[in-house]
Design an enzyme around this catalytic site. Structure first.
Site, PDB file in Angstrom:
ATOM      1  N   VAL A  36      -6.455  13.297   6.024  1.00 39.90           N
ATOM      2  CA  VAL A  36      -7.279  13.342   4.824  1.00 39.90           C
ATOM      3  C   VAL A  36      -6.633  12.416   3.800  1.00 39.90           C
ATOM      4  O   VAL A  36      -5.578  12.710   3.248  1.00 39.90           O
ATOM      5  CB  VAL A  36      -7.385  14.773   4.263  1.00 39.90           C
ATOM      6  CG1 VAL A  36      -8.298  14.795   3.036  1.00 39.90           C
ATOM      7  CG2 VAL A  36      -7.912  15.723   5.322  1.00 39.90           C
ATOM      8  N   THR A  37      -7.248  11.273   3.577  1.00 39.07           N
ATOM      9  CA  THR A  37      -6.744  10.292   2.617  1.00 39.07           C
ATOM     10  C   THR A  37      -7.891   9.853   1.715  1.00 39.07           C
ATOM     11  O   THR A  37      -9.068  10.109   2.008  1.00 39.07           O
ATOM     12  CB  THR A  37      -6.172   9.056   3.330  1.00 39.07           C
ATOM     13  OG1 THR A  37      -7.245   8.356   3.987  1.00 39.07           O
ATOM     14  CG2 THR A  37      -5.112   9.443   4.358  1.00 39.07           C
TER      15      THR A  37
ATOM     16  N   GLY B 206      -1.704   7.686   1.271  1.00 36.27           N
ATOM     17  CA  GLY B 206      -1.905   7.756   2.705  1.00 36.27           C
ATOM     18  C   GLY B 206      -0.661   7.489   3.520  1.00 36.27           C
ATOM     19  O   GLY B 206       0.446   7.936   3.198  1.00 36.27           O
TER      20      GLY B 206
ATOM     21  N   ALA C  14      -6.369  -0.049   2.344  1.00 43.37           N
ATOM     22  CA  ALA C  14      -7.800   0.176   2.507  1.00 43.37           C
ATOM     23  C   ALA C  14      -8.441  -0.109   1.158  1.00 43.37           C
ATOM     24  O   ALA C  14      -8.099   0.518   0.160  1.00 43.37           O
ATOM     25  CB  ALA C  14      -8.078   1.609   2.946  1.00 43.37           C
TER      26      ALA C  14
ATOM     27  N   TYR D  78     -17.518   4.243  12.905  1.00 39.93           N
ATOM     28  CA  TYR D  78     -16.147   3.770  12.680  1.00 39.93           C
ATOM     29  C   TYR D  78     -15.785   2.678  13.684  1.00 39.93           C
ATOM     30  O   TYR D  78     -15.959   1.499  13.412  1.00 39.93           O
ATOM     31  CB  TYR D  78     -15.133   4.928  12.722  1.00 39.93           C
ATOM     32  CG  TYR D  78     -13.802   4.472  12.165  1.00 39.93           C
ATOM     33  CD1 TYR D  78     -13.511   4.609  10.817  1.00 39.93           C
ATOM     34  CD2 TYR D  78     -12.860   3.844  12.973  1.00 39.93           C
ATOM     35  CE1 TYR D  78     -12.311   4.138  10.291  1.00 39.93           C
ATOM     36  CE2 TYR D  78     -11.666   3.364  12.460  1.00 39.93           C
ATOM     37  CZ  TYR D  78     -11.393   3.513  11.117  1.00 39.93           C
ATOM     38  OH  TYR D  78     -10.219   3.027  10.605  1.00 39.93           O
TER      39      TYR D  78
ATOM     40  N   LYS E 217     -10.981  -3.607  12.252  1.00 39.57           N
ATOM     41  CA  LYS E 217      -9.778  -3.159  12.959  1.00 39.57           C
ATOM     42  C   LYS E 217      -9.523  -4.016  14.200  1.00 39.57           C
ATOM     43  O   LYS E 217      -8.369  -4.282  14.555  1.00 39.57           O
ATOM     44  CB  LYS E 217      -9.909  -1.682  13.342  1.00 39.57           C
ATOM     45  CG  LYS E 217      -9.953  -0.737  12.145  1.00 39.57           C
ATOM     46  CD  LYS E 217      -8.722  -0.862  11.274  1.00 39.57           C
ATOM     47  CE  LYS E 217      -8.732   0.128  10.123  1.00 39.57           C
ATOM     48  NZ  LYS E 217      -7.581  -0.034   9.206  1.00 39.57           N
TER      49      LYS E 217
ATOM     50  N   GLY F  62       0.835  -1.196   0.000  1.00 40.98           N
ATOM     51  CA  GLY F  62       0.000   0.000   0.000  1.00 40.98           C
ATOM     52  C   GLY F  62       0.865   1.239   0.000  1.00 40.98           C
ATOM     53  O   GLY F  62       0.645   2.173   0.768  1.00 40.98           O
ATOM     54  N   SER F  63       1.861   1.276  -0.902  1.00 44.94           N
ATOM     55  CA  SER F  63       2.901   2.307  -0.880  1.00 44.94           C
ATOM     56  C   SER F  63       2.556   3.568  -1.661  1.00 44.94           C
ATOM     57  O   SER F  63       3.350   4.503  -1.690  1.00 44.94           O
ATOM     58  CB  SER F  63       4.203   1.728  -1.452  1.00 44.94           C
ATOM     59  OG  SER F  63       4.010   1.283  -2.789  1.00 44.94           O
TER      60      SER F  63
END
Length: 408
Positions: free
Chosen positions: A279-280, A56, A144, A241, A250, A52-53
């Site tokens: 903020v992503t 975010g 994500a 969440y 999670k 996931g590079s």
């Protein structure tokens, strides 16, 4: 070269086109925010695998690892190429610029574009690591995703963002013709199938499979560490969440961390990392987070921590320069600036008062709107959006110097 006149084409917080120069400029700014390189020492930096590079916290951790810690290894992302109708995905352009900066810094780091949930990508990554880098010192899992195909069963699971138990009604921040207003949100409670599917996508199952894949190839170095990104957040957003479907995922991620840590048996360690708000592209999909984050940014002001700030702290802890900072559940906490009781009390007061008439006085709505645009390369100062842009940017070439020694 393909010069195009491109427009954002956004629907709410989702943009259908990305601006390559804007995306590159965002990466440049993040690179400049990373701490100066650490002393060279006696050998090369750690071998790392970042899953996931391209976005975010995964992108922030990659940039800090490359510039500050001379990281070597592999980054994995799943990004759409350019088509006749649309530009490439923002993460494609960010990865291309990250690779250029890594090369300029002399880092031996490469990127793989593919579905990290698949067995094929795991095998390809293991082959590349074994041939070029050797054993892995650090694995960062920061994904994500809206869906995941279980490689064992072939079943496709779709994640949902919903409360558990009862419906959720709350304020939400929306923009109409760039003007912010407060809307009302209603989400029905998830059923058990939706909860279970979200856990399959966003929980720890894939993280564990990655450890399995590397361990089966004898690719875990002595002292190996692995972390996965998590979030706790405020009581304000908890119903949708932490107490919702994502929270269930999670919790599974954190349970997986403890199981992996026990399995590694002292030869390595596994932890979840509780990051602060940001903020992503992932967070903008979560209802109410836009308003909460806009208020939080106004309240915290100079104490706001960017993903780069938090990634720098994380790297400092993972390398032993500072204490790991575990909570009573064994999680690395990076969110103390957000969860400070005085900060949360001020956010709650502003949240309760916020309506369309008061929101611009209580929340940094313009900042939030611009931050969302910058996720796709828009609203970046210094970029000429009226000039046609070269949208044809190749994925980074994997060719590069081969490393034959390992530091562990």
């Amino acid at each position: 070269m393909s010069l195009r006149e491109i427009k954002p084409g956004n629907r709410g917080y989702l943009y259908v086109n990305s601006h390559p120069a804007g995306c590159a400029a965002v990466v440049d700014r993040m690179w400049q925010q990373t701490p100066d390189p650490a002393p060279a020492g006696d050998g090369p930096g750690p071998v790392a695998l970042v899953i996931g590079s391209s976005a975010g916290y995964g992108l922030a951790a990659t940039l800090v690892g490359l510039r500050t810690h001379r990281m070597r290894g592999l980054g994995i992302a799943f990004e759409a190429p350019e088509t006749a109708r649309r530009t490439a995905g923002a993460g494609w352009y960010r990865t291309a610029r990250t690779a250029e900066l890594a090369a300029e810094a002399g880092a031996d780091f490469t990127f793989l574009n593919g579905d990290a949930f698949s067995d094929g990508v795991k095998e390809e990554a293991a082959d590349l690591l074994a041939a070029r880098f050797g054993k892995v010192d650090l694995l960062i899992h920061s994904i994500a995703a809206p869906r995941r195909t279980d490689p064992l069963t072939g079943e496709v699971h779709h994640s949902v963002i919903k409360p558990l138990g009862t419906d959720y009604r709350a304020k939400t921040l929306v923009f109409e013709d760039d003007a912010p207003r407060i809307g009302e949100l209603h989400l029905p409670a998830a059923d058990e199938a939706e909860r279970a599917a979200t856990v399959q996508v966003m929980g720890g199952a894939d993280w564990q499979l990655w450890i399995d894949a590397l361990q089966s190839r004898d690719l875990l170095a002595d002292g190996f560490r692995t972390v996965a990104l998590s979030y706790v957040g405020s009581d304000i957003t908890a119903p949708v969440y932490r107490a919702g479907t994502i929270g269930a995922a999670k919790q599974h991620l954190e349970d997986t961390a403890r199981a992996l840590d026990a399995r590694l048996g002292g030869a390595g360690h596994a932890h979840t990392v509780v990051a602060g708000a940001a903020v992503t592209q992932a967070s903008t999909a979560i209802p109410s987070i836009a308003l909460y984050t806009s208020i939080l940014h106004r309240v915290t002001a100079d104490t706001w921590q960017t993903p780069v700030d938090q990634a720098a702290t994380l790297w400092s802890r993972l390398t032993g320069a500072t204490a790991l900072g575990l909570d009573d559940q064994g999680r690395v906490r990076l969110d103390d600036w957000e969860m400070n009781p005085e900060v949360q009390a001020a956010v709650r007061t502003a949240w309760d008062r916020a309506d369309t008439d008061t929101v611009t006085a209580l929340a940094d709505t313009d900042w939030f709107r611009d931050q969302v645009g910058r996720l796709y390369g828009w609203h970046v100062p210094g970029i000429d959006y009226e000039t046609p842009a070269d949208t044809t940017v190749p994925w980074p070439d994997r060719a590069g110097p081969r490393v034959t020694t390992h530091s562990s």
